[in-house]
Design a protein around this motif. Structure first.
Motif, PDB file in Angstrom:
ATOM      1  N   ASP A   8       0.829  -1.206   0.000  1.00 22.44           N
ATOM      2  CA  ASP A   8       0.000   0.000   0.000  1.00 22.44           C
ATOM      3  C   ASP A   8       0.864   1.256   0.000  1.00 22.44           C
ATOM      4  OD1 ASP A   8      -2.292  -1.507   0.014  1.00 22.44           O
ATOM      5  OD2 ASP A   8      -2.701  -1.262   2.163  1.00 22.44           O
ATOM      6  N   VAL A   9       1.904   1.255   0.823  1.00 25.26           N
ATOM      7  CA  VAL A   9       2.798   2.412   0.882  1.00 25.26           C
ATOM      8  C   VAL A   9       3.509   2.600  -0.453  1.00 25.26           C
ATOM      9  CG1 VAL A   9       4.873   3.353   1.961  1.00 25.26           C
ATOM     10  CG2 VAL A   9       3.129   2.255   3.374  1.00 25.26           C
ATOM     11  N   ALA A  10       3.975   1.497  -1.051  1.00 24.60           N
ATOM     12  CA  ALA A  10       4.655   1.579  -2.347  1.00 24.60           C
ATOM     13  C   ALA A  10       3.719   2.125  -3.419  1.00 24.60           C
ATOM     14  CB  ALA A  10       5.178   0.197  -2.749  1.00 24.60           C
ATOM     15  N   GLN A  11       2.438   1.738  -3.372  1.00 28.25           N
ATOM     16  CA  GLN A  11       1.487   2.216  -4.364  1.00 28.25           C
ATOM     17  C   GLN A  11       1.244   3.715  -4.224  1.00 28.25           C
ATOM     18  OE1 GLN A  11      -1.835   3.336  -4.934  1.00 28.25           O
ATOM     19  NE2 GLN A  11      -1.476   2.968  -7.110  1.00 28.25           N
ATOM     20  N   VAL A  12       1.213   4.208  -2.992  1.00 27.81           N
ATOM     21  CA  VAL A  12       1.044   5.651  -2.780  1.00 27.81           C
ATOM     22  C   VAL A  12       2.215   6.413  -3.378  1.00 27.81           C
ATOM     23  CG1 VAL A  12       0.978   7.460  -1.004  1.00 27.81           C
ATOM     24  CG2 VAL A  12      -0.412   5.407  -0.742  1.00 27.81           C
ATOM     25  N   TYR A  13       3.411   5.821  -3.321  1.00 29.35           N
ATOM     26  CA  TYR A  13       4.590   6.469  -3.894  1.00 29.35           C
ATOM     27  C   TYR A  13       4.467   6.638  -5.406  1.00 29.35           C
ATOM     28  CZ  TYR A  13       7.301   6.009   0.452  1.00 29.35           C
ATOM     29  OH  TYR A  13       7.757   6.114   1.738  1.00 29.35           O
ATOM     30  N   THR A  14       3.605   5.876  -6.059  1.00 27.17           N
ATOM     31  CA  THR A  14       3.421   6.003  -7.508  1.00 27.17           C
ATOM     32  C   THR A  14       2.406   7.085  -7.864  1.00 27.17           C
ATOM     33  OG1 THR A  14       1.581   4.412  -7.712  1.00 27.17           O
ATOM     34  CG2 THR A  14       3.826   3.521  -7.702  1.00 27.17           C
ATOM     35  N   GLN A  15       1.776   7.714  -6.871  1.00 28.50           N
ATOM     36  CA  GLN A  15       0.701   8.679  -7.134  1.00 28.50           C
ATOM     37  C   GLN A  15       1.105  10.123  -6.862  1.00 28.50           C
ATOM     38  OE1 GLN A  15      -3.025   7.742  -5.174  1.00 28.50           O
ATOM     39  NE2 GLN A  15      -2.474   5.588  -5.029  1.00 28.50           N
ATOM     40  N   ALA A  47       5.665  14.373  -5.043  1.00 22.48           N
ATOM     41  CA  ALA A  47       6.654  14.718  -4.026  1.00 22.48           C
ATOM     42  C   ALA A  47       7.519  13.532  -3.639  1.00 22.48           C
ATOM     43  CB  ALA A  47       5.955  15.260  -2.784  1.00 22.48           C
ATOM     44  N   MET A  48       7.175  12.335  -4.109  1.00 14.83           N
ATOM     45  CA  MET A  48       7.925  11.121  -3.771  1.00 14.83           C
ATOM     46  C   MET A  48       8.294  10.393  -5.053  1.00 14.83           C
ATOM     47  SD  MET A  48       5.700   9.645  -0.586  1.00 14.83           S
ATOM     48  CE  MET A  48       4.085  10.358  -0.768  1.00 14.83           C
ATOM     49  N   ARG A  49       9.161   9.417  -4.918  1.00 15.39           N
ATOM     50  CA  ARG A  49       9.448   8.526  -6.033  1.00 15.39           C
ATOM     51  C   ARG A  49       9.332   7.100  -5.541  1.00 15.39           C
ATOM     52  NH1 ARG A  49      14.032   5.816  -5.232  1.00 15.39           N
ATOM     53  NH2 ARG A  49      15.818   6.795  -4.182  1.00 15.39           N
ATOM     54  N   PRO A  50       9.056   6.148  -6.425  1.00 14.74           N
ATOM     55  CA  PRO A  50       9.009   4.742  -5.995  1.00 14.74           C
ATOM     56  C   PRO A  50      10.369   4.297  -5.487  1.00 14.74           C
ATOM     57  CG  PRO A  50       8.052   5.022  -8.182  1.00 14.74           C
ATOM     58  CD  PRO A  50       8.739   6.301  -7.850  1.00 14.74           C
ATOM     59  N   LEU A  51      10.376   3.433  -4.482  1.00 11.90           N
ATOM     60  CA  LEU A  51      11.628   2.851  -4.017  1.00 11.90           C
ATOM     61  C   LEU A  51      12.094   1.809  -5.022  1.00 11.90           C
ATOM     62  CD1 LEU A  51      10.873   2.354  -0.201  1.00 11.90           C
ATOM     63  CD2 LEU A  51      12.115   4.223  -1.294  1.00 11.90           C
ATOM     64  N   LEU A  88       5.092 -16.931   2.444  1.00  9.69           N
ATOM     65  CA  LEU A  88       6.082 -16.270   1.592  1.00  9.69           C
ATOM     66  C   LEU A  88       5.344 -15.249   0.734  1.00  9.69           C
ATOM     67  CD1 LEU A  88       8.866 -15.942   0.138  1.00  9.69           C
ATOM     68  CD2 LEU A  88       8.174 -17.859  -1.332  1.00  9.69           C
ATOM     69  N   TYR A  89       5.766 -13.985   0.819  1.00 12.24           N
ATOM     70  CA  TYR A  89       5.129 -12.915   0.059  1.00 12.24           C
ATOM     71  C   TYR A  89       6.186 -12.110  -0.697  1.00 12.24           C
ATOM     72  CZ  TYR A  89       0.535 -13.553   2.183  1.00 12.24           C
ATOM     73  OH  TYR A  89      -0.677 -14.074   2.572  1.00 12.24           O
ATOM     74  N   LYS A  90       5.741 -11.533  -1.819  1.00 13.60           N
ATOM     75  CA  LYS A  90       6.616 -10.652  -2.605  1.00 13.60           C
ATOM     76  C   LYS A  90       5.918  -9.325  -2.848  1.00 13.60           C
ATOM     77  CE  LYS A  90       7.551 -11.570  -7.047  1.00 13.60           C
ATOM     78  NZ  LYS A  90       8.256 -12.135  -8.219  1.00 13.60           N
ATOM     79  N   CYS A  91       6.659  -8.224  -2.657  1.00 17.56           N
ATOM     80  CA  CYS A  91       6.153  -6.869  -2.919  1.00 17.56           C
ATOM     81  C   CYS A  91       7.068  -6.192  -3.934  1.00 17.56           C
ATOM     82  CB  CYS A  91       6.115  -6.029  -1.647  1.00 17.56           C
ATOM     83  SG  CYS A  91       5.296  -6.811  -0.241  1.00 17.56           S
ATOM     84  N   ASP A  92       6.494  -5.359  -4.800  1.00 16.14           N
ATOM     85  CA  ASP A  92       7.305  -4.668  -5.808  1.00 16.14           C
ATOM     86  C   ASP A  92       7.038  -3.166  -5.788  1.00 16.14           C
ATOM     87  OD1 ASP A  92       5.039  -4.058  -7.380  1.00 16.14           O
ATOM     88  OD2 ASP A  92       5.168  -5.954  -8.446  1.00 16.14           O
ATOM     89  N   PRO A  93       7.804  -2.374  -6.557  1.00 12.97           N
ATOM     90  CA  PRO A  93       7.650  -0.912  -6.504  1.00 12.97           C
ATOM     91  C   PRO A  93       6.296  -0.405  -6.987  1.00 12.97           C
ATOM     92  CG  PRO A  93       9.773  -1.506  -7.467  1.00 12.97           C
ATOM     93  CD  PRO A  93       8.979  -2.766  -7.363  1.00 12.97           C
ATOM     94  N   ALA A  94       5.563  -1.202  -7.749  1.00 14.86           N
ATOM     95  CA  ALA A  94       4.259  -0.767  -8.241  1.00 14.86           C
ATOM     96  C   ALA A  94       3.179  -0.872  -7.171  1.00 14.86           C
ATOM     97  CB  ALA A  94       3.864  -1.587  -9.465  1.00 14.86           C
ATOM     98  N   GLY A  95       3.482  -1.557  -6.066  1.00 12.97           N
ATOM     99  CA  GLY A  95       2.496  -1.746  -5.019  1.00 12.97           C
ATOM    100  C   GLY A  95       1.751  -3.059  -5.139  1.00 12.97           C
ATOM    101  N   THR A  96       2.269  -3.965  -5.946  1.00 15.65           N
ATOM    102  CA  THR A  96       1.668  -5.290  -6.096  1.00 15.65           C
ATOM    103  C   THR A  96       2.262  -6.236  -5.062  1.00 15.65           C
ATOM    104  OG1 THR A  96       1.463  -4.915  -8.474  1.00 15.65           O
ATOM    105  CG2 THR A  96       1.261  -7.185  -7.714  1.00 15.65           C
TER     106      THR A  96
END
Length: 244
Positions: free
Chosen positions: A120-127, A130-134, A150-158
């Motif tokens: 969720d935080v990563a997805q906000v960074y795409t909107q 003032a921020m950039r995706p990590l 086991l979970y995987k998260c990516d910069p798009a917020g998926t």
């Protein structure tokens, strides 16, 4: 698409191109690939494991200070591949979310909730401009009432739960290797899961590893995160060598 056609759409995180692409998010994925590292996560019958390459960029750097697998809580671990500085930010955010959850609700944060929160935080960074995706991808392991996780998260917020997955430079090749293996073999024990992950890494980088070139973490059904030392890593490497 040429650079000239994409210019104007890749300078702002909040602007879609006419093709519906957000270039800054795509560049974040490229930053992960540029790390020249790969990490693999596998979920066994009674454990979840992480195996990551470890590279010390300079001979004068203390190897103990170079990490790609981090403890988030006593029972949750993560492997983060990408821009090193961004990885530390992601770790601190994950630890804050875990501590805040336990303070508010009185019990440890579930892995699934932490993965969703980081996504969720990563997805906000795409909107927000003032921020950039990590520029990092994250694998999370833990154990709950449903078993190993086991979970995987990516910069798009998926984010999603996986049986086995990988992140990093050779993630596509590692995923193909794991998919082929899973057609005929699924690891049940801790040793099988660790050795499958190491074998997958060796296959995609076309070389063998020393214990100092790997990081390995395990969460067993006792719900305690364990980081393997060099002696334990050497044992698994010898097992693979003898089997081959």
């Amino acid at each position: 698409m040429s650079r000239g056609n994409s210019a104007g759409f890749d300078r702002h995180i909040t602007i879609f191109s006419p093709e519906g692409r957000v270039y800054q998010v795509e560049y974040a994925f490229k930053a992960i690939k540029s790390a020249s590292l790969t990490a693999i996560g596998i979920k066994g019958e009674n454990c979840s494991i992480l195996v990551s390459q470890k590279k010390v960029p300079d001979r004068l750097i203390d190897p103990k200070t170079v990490e790609h697998i981090f403890p988030i809580t006593n029972s949750i671990g993560c492997a983060i591949i990408g821009i090193t500085a961004d990885a530390y930010v992601e770790v601190q955010r994950a630890r804050y979310e875990a501590a805040n959850f336990e303070y508010n609700y009185g019990y440890p944060i579930p892995v699934s909730f932490l993965a969703r929160r980081l996504a969720d935080v990563a997805q906000v960074y795409t909107q927000q401009a003032a921020m950039r995706p990590l520029g990092v991808a994250t694998l999370l392991i833990g154990f709950d009432e449903s078993g190993p996780q086991l979970y995987k998260c990516d910069p798009a917020g998926t984010y999603a739960g996986w049986k086995a997955t990988s992140v990093g430079t050779k993630d596509s090749e590692a995923s193909i290797f794991l998919e082929k293996k899973y057609k005929t073999f699924q690891p049940t024990s801790e040793s099988e899961a660790i050795q499958l992950a190491i074998t997958a890494l060796q296959s995609v980088v076309s070389g063998d590893f020393k214990p100092s070139e790997l990081e390995i973490a395990v969460v067993r059904n006792d719900n305690i995160l364990t980081i393997l030392n060099d002696v334990e890593k050497e044992f698994h490497l010898n097992q693979i060598a003898e089997r081959d």
